[in-house]
Motif scaffolding. Structure first.
Motif, PDB file in Angstrom:
ATOM      1  N   LEU A  27       0.836  -1.201   0.000  1.00 16.49           N
ATOM      2  CA  LEU A  27       0.000   0.000   0.000  1.00 16.49           C
ATOM      3  C   LEU A  27       0.875   1.257   0.000  1.00 16.49           C
ATOM      4  CD1 LEU A  27      -3.126   0.605   0.273  1.00 16.49           C
ATOM      5  CD2 LEU A  27      -2.630   1.083   2.661  1.00 16.49           C
ATOM      6  N   ILE A  28       1.896   1.241   0.843  1.00 18.01           N
ATOM      7  CA  ILE A  28       2.809   2.384   0.910  1.00 18.01           C
ATOM      8  C   ILE A  28       3.491   2.581  -0.452  1.00 18.01           C
ATOM      9  CG2 ILE A  28       4.976   3.212   1.931  1.00 18.01           C
ATOM     10  CD1 ILE A  28       4.015   2.051   4.598  1.00 18.01           C
ATOM     11  N   ILE A  31       1.149   4.276  -2.862  1.00 15.73           N
ATOM     12  CA  ILE A  31       1.053   5.712  -2.538  1.00 15.73           C
ATOM     13  C   ILE A  31       2.328   6.430  -3.000  1.00 15.73           C
ATOM     14  CG2 ILE A  31       0.772   7.415  -0.690  1.00 15.73           C
ATOM     15  CD1 ILE A  31      -0.558   5.099   0.953  1.00 15.73           C
ATOM     16  N   TYR A  32       3.453   5.748  -2.829  1.00 16.01           N
ATOM     17  CA  TYR A  32       4.738   6.322  -3.222  1.00 16.01           C
ATOM     18  C   TYR A  32       4.780   6.561  -4.738  1.00 16.01           C
ATOM     19  CZ  TYR A  32       9.841   6.887  -3.285  1.00 16.01           C
ATOM     20  OH  TYR A  32      11.101   7.380  -3.439  1.00 16.01           O
ATOM     21  N   SER A  35       2.712   9.542  -5.463  1.00 13.96           N
ATOM     22  CA  SER A  35       3.375  10.792  -5.058  1.00 13.96           C
ATOM     23  C   SER A  35       4.443  11.215  -6.054  1.00 13.96           C
ATOM     24  CB  SER A  35       3.963  10.651  -3.660  1.00 13.96           C
ATOM     25  OG  SER A  35       5.139   9.887  -3.706  1.00 13.96           O
ATOM     26  N   VAL A  38       2.278  11.746 -10.010  1.00 14.85           N
ATOM     27  CA  VAL A  38       1.272  12.802 -10.199  1.00 14.85           C
ATOM     28  C   VAL A  38       1.897  14.173 -10.531  1.00 14.85           C
ATOM     29  CG1 VAL A  38      -0.573  14.130  -9.050  1.00 14.85           C
ATOM     30  CG2 VAL A  38      -0.597  11.651  -8.977  1.00 14.85           C
ATOM     31  N   PRO A  39       2.932  14.633  -9.784  1.00 12.95           N
ATOM     32  CA  PRO A  39       3.511  15.939 -10.155  1.00 12.95           C
ATOM     33  C   PRO A  39       4.016  15.977 -11.605  1.00 12.95           C
ATOM     34  CG  PRO A  39       4.332  15.261  -8.030  1.00 12.95           C
ATOM     35  CD  PRO A  39       3.580  14.107  -8.574  1.00 12.95           C
ATOM     36  N   ILE A  42       1.033  16.245 -13.909  1.00 15.31           N
ATOM     37  CA  ILE A  42       0.460  17.603 -13.866  1.00 15.31           C
ATOM     38  C   ILE A  42       1.323  18.560 -14.695  1.00 15.31           C
ATOM     39  CG2 ILE A  42      -0.051  19.561 -12.319  1.00 15.31           C
ATOM     40  CD1 ILE A  42      -2.050  17.205 -12.089  1.00 15.31           C
TER      41      ILE A  42
ATOM     42  N   PHE B 179       1.740   8.234   5.884  1.00 15.88           N
ATOM     43  CA  PHE B 179       2.396   8.445   4.594  1.00 15.88           C
ATOM     44  C   PHE B 179       1.370   8.906   3.555  1.00 15.88           C
ATOM     45  CE2 PHE B 179       4.476   6.712   0.653  1.00 15.88           C
ATOM     46  CZ  PHE B 179       5.519   7.619   0.652  1.00 15.88           C
ATOM     47  N   VAL B 183       1.358  12.489   1.552  1.00 14.28           N
ATOM     48  CA  VAL B 183       1.351  12.577   0.089  1.00 14.28           C
ATOM     49  C   VAL B 183       0.170  13.424  -0.379  1.00 14.28           C
ATOM     50  CG1 VAL B 183       0.980  11.222  -2.016  1.00 14.28           C
ATOM     51  CG2 VAL B 183       2.595  10.428  -0.302  1.00 14.28           C
ATOM     52  N   LEU B 187       0.536  17.049  -2.266  1.00 15.55           N
ATOM     53  CA  LEU B 187       0.047  17.198  -3.646  1.00 15.55           C
ATOM     54  C   LEU B 187      -1.017  18.278  -3.754  1.00 15.55           C
ATOM     55  CD1 LEU B 187      -0.328  13.545  -5.004  1.00 15.55           C
ATOM     56  CD2 LEU B 187       1.295  15.260  -5.754  1.00 15.55           C
ATOM     57  N   VAL B 193       3.670  21.358  -6.762  1.00 16.05           N
ATOM     58  CA  VAL B 193       3.340  22.083  -7.999  1.00 16.05           C
ATOM     59  C   VAL B 193       2.233  23.077  -7.654  1.00 16.05           C
ATOM     60  CG1 VAL B 193       2.489  21.839 -10.367  1.00 16.05           C
ATOM     61  CG2 VAL B 193       3.813  19.989  -9.349  1.00 16.05           C
ATOM     62  N   PHE B 197      -1.635  24.646 -11.978  1.00 17.12           N
ATOM     63  CA  PHE B 197      -1.233  23.727 -13.038  1.00 17.12           C
ATOM     64  C   PHE B 197      -2.168  22.516 -13.148  1.00 17.12           C
ATOM     65  CE2 PHE B 197       2.843  25.258 -14.664  1.00 17.12           C
ATOM     66  CZ  PHE B 197       3.093  26.280 -13.764  1.00 17.12           C
TER      67      PHE B 197
END
Lengths: 260, 265
Positions: A27-28, A31-32, A35, A38-39, A42, B179, B183, B187, B193, B197
């Motif tokens: 799960l971690i 999520i990692y 993280s 996604v940036p 975007i 965690f 995150v 975000l 960001v 954007f």
């Protein structure tokens, strides 16, 4: 060696006996991945992205970095952090009391496979999935260099851990410097060629070589850079390992058990 | 209230003992200045447009520099404190204190933040101005952004505190939850960001999320992108969210401490 393998076997068995922990780690990891990706998504949806890197190449670059980091964290950094803690709280003395080689003892006492499983196999699968998407032309020699640079970076950071542990013998609260060390890693989360700054490139290649975690192996495999840098990286690994070993030896010799 | 200030004072005094940490943090900030400065320069130059989603290159770089400057103030270690208190049973002693558990830790966090404001924020601000062309878009907006950041610190603390309470019931799963929360927060707060954007539809949703008021809103105030009415509205939203998260904390705290045996894990 057999004792070490026995120890690893017990650790693996112990780890897999807690299925819920394994699920938690998966799960971690998910999520990692979110993280980190996604940036990029975007930025790439709103702009043209990073010069000379498409989104798949960037994901490949990031995944390479994660694979290298699982190895480095397991075999160098976590051990370094754990021993630094032990020196700080005084429990390092217990390692010195047992009639086992101290370097060997430090390794097996602080080895933590939680950074290795399930991250390493999971991200290796992701890397293999990404491979055709990036459109890399397969070459055995590039694959060899890819693995070699990852191996070299492991050796360099084992050397770093040795240097950091030895500092902990003399400087109380040296653990704060680990945070500083990790700050440099943040720069290397993006391909270093986008910074267009020679100082940053040299710094992350030869001083705090975090670019070896992702940029060099991924770029060589993708054919973005040539392999002329590899001999200097081998030399670097030898130097860092030697400094790490001798500073650790010096630190152990002068350890006064007075930290805290 | 006297106890609250006493806690701030004590934490401030304690912070003065670890000066080296603050210098290391400044060095860390310089690294983030370098990353953001060159990264966004490269993105804008490669893109070729002068303005992307309402932000110029200069504004985006200044946005990210401001994030790096203020980052330390908006990160708490309350989850570690709560975990330790629950695990070791220290919470029994803390329950005897004359100040509420959450407020006591808020005071401690504020005391530490006051110290890092002088030793970390101001020096890194000076470095950003002189070496990275950090621009102040108007002293009034700049000061208002600090008020917004102050409210953001309290809001962030109560968000983290609420999540930390999960430790009371599920201590082993907490690392994953924490965690995920970190995150989500980084975000959707505009820390990584700028929220400009993101796709338009998401930007509309963000207006109703508390995370928007952690980094994005204070920095938009600093950039002079919000009108007077919008600034007042953003303060009101921050206060509403603070009250909301404080009320949730009080509710769960009452419930959890009732069933807590305090023997440690």
């Amino acid at each position: 060696m057999s004792l070490f393998l026995e120890y690893v076997k017990i650790k693996i068995k112990d780890f897999f006996s807690y299925r819920f922990t394994l699920f938690l780690f998966l799960l971690i990891d998910i999520i990692y991945i979110i993280s980190l990706s996604v940036p990029f998504l975007i930025i790439y949806s709103a702009t043209e992205g990073f010069p000379n890197w498409n989104i798949y190449e960037l994901f490949f670059f990031t995944t390479t970095g994660i694979i290298t980091s699982t190895l480095i964290f397991t075999f160098a950094i976590v051990i370094g952090l754990d021993i630094t803690d032990k020196i700080k709280d005084g429990s390092f003395d217990l390692l010195l009391l047992k009639p086992v080689n101290i370097y060997y003892h430090m390794l097996i006492q602080s080895l933590d496979l939680r950074n290795f499983f399930p991250d390493f196999p999971l991200f290796l699968i992701i890397l293999i999935i990404l491979y055709p998407l990036v459109g890399i032309l397969f070459s055995w020699i590039n694959l060899f260099y890819f693995i070699l640079i990852i191996f070299i970076s492991c050796l360099i950071f084992i050397g770093f851990s040795g240097i950091f542990i030895s500092f902990s013998f003399f400087v109380p609260h040296f653990d704060s410097f680990w945070d500083l060390f990790f700050s440099f890693r943040e720069i290397s989360r993006k391909p270093i060629d986008i910074y267009k700054n020679k100082f940053i490139v040299l710094f992350l290649t030869f001083v705090f070589p975090f670019a070896l975690w992702n940029y060099y192996p991924a770029s060589i495999l993708m054919g973005k850079i040539d392999t002329s840098i590899v001999p200097s990286l081998v030399l670097m690994a030898i130097i860092f390992l030697a400094i790490g070993f001798f500073s650790l030896k010096y630190g152990l010799k002068h350890y006064k058990s007075a930290n805290g | 209230m006297n106890y609250f200030f006493a806690f701030i004072k004590q934490s401030f005094k304690e912070s003065t003992k670890s000066r080296v940490v603050f210098f290391i943090n400044i060095f860390g900030k310089i690294i983030f200045f370098i990353i953001n400065f060159y990264l966004w320069q490269a993105i804008f130059n490669y893109d070729g447009r002068g303005v992307i989603n309402g932000l110029t290159m200069e504004e985006t770089i200044n946005y990210m520099l401001f994030v790096s400057i203020m980052y330390g103030l908006l990160s708490t270690n309350i989850h570690r404190i709560v975990m330790k208190d629950v695990k070791n049973g220290y919470i029994n002693i803390k329950l005897l204190r004359p100040l509420d558990y959450g407020l006591g830790h808020l005071a401690m966090a504020l005391g530490q933040n006051i110290y890092s404001f002088f030793l970390e924020i101001i020096p890194s601000l000076i470095i950003a101005i002189f070496f990275f062309n950090f621009k102040i878009y108007g002293i009034f907006y700049f000061l208002l952004s600090f008020i917004s950041f102050f409210l953001a610190i309290i809001l962030n603390f109560f968000i983290d505190l609420n999540f930390s309470l999960i430790n009371f019931k599920f201590i082993d799963t907490y690392s994953a939850v924490n965690f995920a929360k970190s995150v989500f927060k980084s975000l959707f707060s505009g820390e990584i960001v700028p929220l400009n954007f993101f796709p338009q539809i998401m930007q509309q949703i963000f207006k109703f999320l508390p995370t928007t008021y952690l980094f994005y809103t204070p920095i938009m105030i600093y950039l002079g992108k919000l009108s007077g009415a919008d600034i007042i509205l953003s303060f009101i939203f921050q206060l509403i969210f603070i009250i909301f998260f404080y009320a949730i904390y009080k509710f769960f705290w009452k419930m959890l401490t009732k069933s807590f045996e305090g023997v440690g894990v």
